[in-house]
Design a protein around this motif. Structure first.
Motif, PDB file in Angstrom:
ATOM      1  N   ASP A   1       0.949  -1.168  -0.051  1.00 51.27           N
ATOM      2  CA  ASP A   1       0.022  -0.037  -0.117  1.00 51.27           C
ATOM      3  C   ASP A   1       1.052   1.364  -0.067  1.00 51.27           C
ATOM      4  OD1 ASP A   1      -1.575   2.277   0.890  1.00 51.27           O
ATOM      5  OD2 ASP A   1      -3.000   0.936   2.084  1.00 51.27           O
ATOM      6  N   PHE A   2       0.502   2.070  -1.059  1.00 56.64           N
ATOM      7  CA  PHE A   2       1.667   3.166  -1.160  1.00 56.64           C
ATOM      8  C   PHE A   2       0.957   4.450  -0.570  1.00 56.64           C
ATOM      9  CE2 PHE A   2       2.723   0.187  -4.483  1.00 56.64           C
ATOM     10  CZ  PHE A   2       4.087   0.313  -4.432  1.00 56.64           C
ATOM     11  N   THR A   3       0.104   4.293   0.285  1.00 54.32           N
ATOM     12  CA  THR A   3      -0.620   5.554   0.992  1.00 54.32           C
ATOM     13  C   THR A   3       0.534   6.266   1.818  1.00 54.32           C
ATOM     14  OG1 THR A   3      -2.666   4.599   0.838  1.00 54.32           O
ATOM     15  CG2 THR A   3      -2.722   6.521   2.254  1.00 54.32           C
ATOM     16  N   VAL A   4       0.612   7.444   1.514  1.00 58.15           N
ATOM     17  CA  VAL A   4       1.672   8.398   2.155  1.00 58.15           C
ATOM     18  C   VAL A   4       0.951   8.749   3.766  1.00 58.15           C
ATOM     19  CG1 VAL A   4       2.831  10.443   2.375  1.00 58.15           C
ATOM     20  CG2 VAL A   4       2.432   9.474   0.104  1.00 58.15           C
ATOM     21  N   THR A   5       1.719   8.419   4.642  1.00 60.44           N
ATOM     22  CA  THR A   5       1.151   8.534   6.017  1.00 60.44           C
ATOM     23  C   THR A   5       1.883   9.528   6.962  1.00 60.44           C
ATOM     24  OG1 THR A   5       2.463   6.894   6.984  1.00 60.44           O
ATOM     25  CG2 THR A   5       0.391   6.042   6.105  1.00 60.44           C
ATOM     26  N   GLY A   6       3.139   9.958   6.434  1.00 63.73           N
ATOM     27  CA  GLY A   6       4.125  10.965   7.059  1.00 63.73           C
ATOM     28  C   GLY A   6       5.431  11.064   6.339  1.00 63.73           C
ATOM     29  N   ASN A   7       6.274  11.607   7.092  1.00 62.49           N
ATOM     30  CA  ASN A   7       7.572  12.304   6.345  1.00 62.49           C
ATOM     31  C   ASN A   7       8.687  11.895   7.382  1.00 62.49           C
ATOM     32  OD1 ASN A   7       5.157  14.056   5.472  1.00 62.49           O
ATOM     33  ND2 ASN A   7       6.522  14.024   3.791  1.00 62.49           N
ATOM     34  N   GLN A   8       9.706  11.795   6.695  1.00 64.43           N
ATOM     35  CA  GLN A   8      11.001  11.478   7.364  1.00 64.43           C
ATOM     36  C   GLN A   8      12.002  12.237   6.945  1.00 64.43           C
ATOM     37  OE1 GLN A   8      12.126   7.406   6.994  1.00 64.43           O
ATOM     38  NE2 GLN A   8      12.335   7.112   9.124  1.00 64.43           N
ATOM     39  N   PRO A   9      13.132  12.995   7.806  1.00 64.51           N
ATOM     40  CA  PRO A   9      14.291  13.742   7.123  1.00 64.51           C
ATOM     41  C   PRO A   9      15.305  12.817   6.594  1.00 64.51           C
ATOM     42  CG  PRO A   9      14.410  13.817   9.566  1.00 64.51           C
ATOM     43  CD  PRO A   9      12.980  12.848   9.343  1.00 64.51           C
ATOM     44  N   VAL A  10      15.797  13.220   5.639  1.00 63.98           N
ATOM     45  CA  VAL A  10      16.898  12.624   4.958  1.00 63.98           C
ATOM     46  C   VAL A  10      18.229  13.768   4.294  1.00 63.98           C
ATOM     47  CG1 VAL A  10      15.965  10.430   4.324  1.00 63.98           C
ATOM     48  CG2 VAL A  10      15.651  12.290   2.590  1.00 63.98           C
ATOM     49  N   VAL A  11      19.162  13.279   4.334  1.00 66.80           N
ATOM     50  CA  VAL A  11      20.135  14.035   3.598  1.00 66.80           C
ATOM     51  C   VAL A  11      20.795  13.282   2.441  1.00 66.80           C
ATOM     52  CG1 VAL A  11      20.942  15.671   5.289  1.00 66.80           C
ATOM     53  CG2 VAL A  11      22.260  13.669   5.315  1.00 66.80           C
ATOM     54  N   LEU A  12      21.213  13.901   1.363  1.00 63.36           N
ATOM     55  CA  LEU A  12      21.720  13.027   0.191  1.00 63.36           C
ATOM     56  C   LEU A  12      23.162  12.907   0.281  1.00 63.36           C
ATOM     57  CD1 LEU A  12      20.333  12.000  -2.487  1.00 63.36           C
ATOM     58  CD2 LEU A  12      20.820  14.215  -3.273  1.00 63.36           C
ATOM     59  N   ARG A  13      23.689  11.970  -0.371  1.00 65.08           N
ATOM     60  CA  ARG A  13      25.236  11.685  -0.493  1.00 65.08           C
ATOM     61  C   ARG A  13      25.629  13.018  -1.162  1.00 65.08           C
ATOM     62  NH1 ARG A  13      27.962   6.756  -3.396  1.00 65.08           N
ATOM     63  NH2 ARG A  13      30.161   7.269  -3.097  1.00 65.08           N
ATOM     64  N   GLU A  14      26.823  13.697  -0.817  1.00 62.71           N
ATOM     65  CA  GLU A  14      26.793  14.913  -1.185  1.00 62.71           C
ATOM     66  C   GLU A  14      27.017  15.098  -2.743  1.00 62.71           C
ATOM     67  OE1 GLU A  14      28.270  17.750   1.635  1.00 62.71           O
ATOM     68  OE2 GLU A  14      29.228  19.096  -0.105  1.00 62.71           O
ATOM     69  N   LYS A  15      27.597  14.488  -3.280  1.00 65.89           N
ATOM     70  CA  LYS A  15      27.999  14.385  -4.909  1.00 65.89           C
ATOM     71  C   LYS A  15      26.732  14.429  -5.557  1.00 65.89           C
ATOM     72  CE  LYS A  15      29.091   9.595  -6.368  1.00 65.89           C
ATOM     73  NZ  LYS A  15      30.196   8.975  -7.097  1.00 65.89           N
ATOM     74  N   LEU A  16      25.724  13.705  -4.891  1.00 65.26           N
ATOM     75  CA  LEU A  16      24.310  13.657  -5.936  1.00 65.26           C
ATOM     76  C   LEU A  16      23.708  15.020  -5.873  1.00 65.26           C
ATOM     77  CD1 LEU A  16      23.242  10.170  -4.708  1.00 65.26           C
ATOM     78  CD2 LEU A  16      24.394  10.777  -6.660  1.00 65.26           C
ATOM     79  N   LEU A  17      23.814  15.826  -4.947  1.00 70.68           N
ATOM     80  CA  LEU A  17      23.590  17.291  -4.911  1.00 70.68           C
ATOM     81  C   LEU A  17      23.500  17.869  -6.198  1.00 70.68           C
ATOM     82  CD1 LEU A  17      24.030  19.023  -1.483  1.00 70.68           C
ATOM     83  CD2 LEU A  17      21.867  17.881  -2.312  1.00 70.68           C
ATOM     84  N   VAL A  18      24.619  17.659  -6.979  1.00 65.53           N
ATOM     85  CA  VAL A  18      24.861  18.512  -8.188  1.00 65.53           C
ATOM     86  C   VAL A  18      23.795  17.861  -9.164  1.00 65.53           C
ATOM     87  CG1 VAL A  18      26.590  18.663 -10.067  1.00 65.53           C
ATOM     88  CG2 VAL A  18      27.188  18.675  -7.635  1.00 65.53           C
ATOM     89  N   ASP A  19      23.479  16.671  -9.456  1.00 66.28           N
ATOM     90  CA  ASP A  19      22.365  16.005 -10.132  1.00 66.28           C
ATOM     91  C   ASP A  19      20.957  16.609  -9.939  1.00 66.28           C
ATOM     92  OD1 ASP A  19      24.540  14.545 -10.593  1.00 66.28           O
ATOM     93  OD2 ASP A  19      23.862  12.496 -10.301  1.00 66.28           O
ATOM     94  N   LEU A  20      20.849  16.784  -8.677  1.00 65.07           N
ATOM     95  CA  LEU A  20      19.575  17.207  -8.288  1.00 65.07           C
ATOM     96  C   LEU A  20      19.422  18.642  -8.611  1.00 65.07           C
ATOM     97  CD1 LEU A  20      17.645  15.373  -6.885  1.00 65.07           C
ATOM     98  CD2 LEU A  20      18.377  16.209  -4.610  1.00 65.07           C
TER      99      LEU A  20
END
Ligand code: AMP
Length: 360
Positions: free
Chosen positions: A251-270
């Motif tokens: 079931d893909f129903t969204v129920t909440g949110n969690q903080p994350v950080v991204l591996r830094e080198k991927l920030l450029v792609d984003l």
């Protein structure tokens, strides 16, 4: 459709020294009111009799003024809109606001200045248009199948109008898909999308028209990354049923949110993806993306980022970062939520006499 000129005419009657920030008491309203207070704005909460006492109970986030409605579609009533205009209200649209009132009603019948570009509603709310926007921007998206017989890999089936992942289901191939569709009795009203394997990231951006461009690819304003979250869906708890695969967990129903950080080198792609999305938006629906937006992505180490949806407004995942995030700290040495950032932009626009450029 309500034009920019209609909104400008209303703004010309507003008292700029007494602007108020208003929204519907739901979704990310507490953050919006809290942030607006930090920027010394008076706030207006549109609430039902049931929600009002709860919104009154937060001393630092309760709205200063309440406009009570029986149900949220009453916001479209003439007297409610008139009241908002009399108060010099600027509406901050959030997910529930758009859902309760409807994008079309907002575009056609809601004559109150809104933060951002109202035209984004046309492009964000329609799956086909959204896809066109992403493709024109050259951003990788999941493949869409126009018929079950074309399916050549694992897919996810999404329903038109389904909110937050509810009723989505996956199928491993076209035979599995055929039998599931038959069992459920579905013949239309759905989209068949390639299922992307990877880790989900939901970065929250803010595009400021008032500041100088800071990343290559966006020439009309400053792009800020204010935070990243990951949505918590029932399927994320699947492992709790092991060793059995319990169907109900699918079931893909969204129920909440969690903080994350991204591996830094991927920030450029984003950042590159966000920049392309923004610069293309400018061509498709001038003046393009303004203010907060979120890109829903899945990162797969072999494929990179795939974007499966865009939300062109504040998203609930920003509620994690009322006092800022590990990314907002690189732009601001003070607490900066997305709610506060919008209020700051309005303050700056008043100071620079550019309010009309950020409201529509
Ligand atoms: P959405 O309603 O598009 O935000 O999707 C709800 C959830 O469904 C997402 O947060 C993902 O977990 C999942 N999902 C949506 N599209 C895909 C996809 N193409 N591949 C894998 N998972 C997906």
């Amino acid at each position: 459709m309500i034009s920019r000129e209609d909104i400008s005419a209303i703004l010309s009657r507003y008292d700029e020294n007494n602007l108020k920030i208003a929204t519907v008491c739901s979704h990310s309203a507490l953050q919006i009111f809290h942030g607006a207070r930090m920027e010394s704005f008076t706030t207006i909460g549109i609430a039902t009799a049931r929600s009002r006492p709860y919104y009154e109970s937060f001393p630092l986030a309760r709205p200063d003024i309440f406009i009570e409605v029986g149900s949220y579609d009453e916001i479209l009533r003439r007297d409610v809109q008139e009241k908002l205009r009399c108060e010099n209200a600027i509406i901050i649209p959030h997910g529930s606001f758009v859902e309760y009132i409807g994008a079309e009603n907002i575009l056609e019948h809601f004559l109150v200045p809104m933060f951002g570009n109202r035209l984004t509603l046309l492009w964000e709310g329609d799956r086909r248009r959204q896809r066109e926007w992403l493709e024109k921007a050259g951003i990788p998206t999941p493949r869409i199948y126009s018929s079950p017989s074309e399916v050549d890999r694992r897919v996810i089936v999404k329903f038109h109008g389904a909110k937050g992942g509810s009723r989505y289901f996956t199928a491993s191939d076209r035979f599995d898909l055929g039998s599931k569709l038959q069992k459920l009795g579905y013949t239309e009203g759905y989209v068949i999308e390639e299922y992307i394997v990877g880790v989900r990231y939901y970065p929250h951006f803010f595009l400021s028209l008032l500041e100088k461009p800071n990343v290559s690819g966006v020439d009309y304003g400053r792009l800020e990354l204010l935070g990243i979250d990951r949505r918590l869906e029932v399927i994320d708890e699947m492992h709790r049923g092991w060793p059995d695969v319990i169907e109900e967990y699918m079931d893909f129903t969204v129920t909440g949110n969690q903080p994350v950080v991204l591996r830094e080198k991927l920030l450029v792609d984003l950042l590159e993806i966000a920049a392309r999305l923004a610069s293309t938006s400018r061509k498709l629906f001038y003046p393009g993306l303004i203010g907060p937006f979120c890109i829903e992505t899945i990162y797969n180490p072999k494929r990179g980022f795939t974007v499966f949806e865009v939300s062109a407004r504040i998203v609930a995942g920003t509620n994690l970062y009322i006092y800022g995030s590990p990314y907002s700290a690189f732009y601001y040495d003070e607490p900066m939520s997305t709610g506060r950032r919008m209020a700051r932009e309005i303050r700056e626009a008043i100071r620079k006499n550019r309010l009309e450029s950020i409201l529509y």
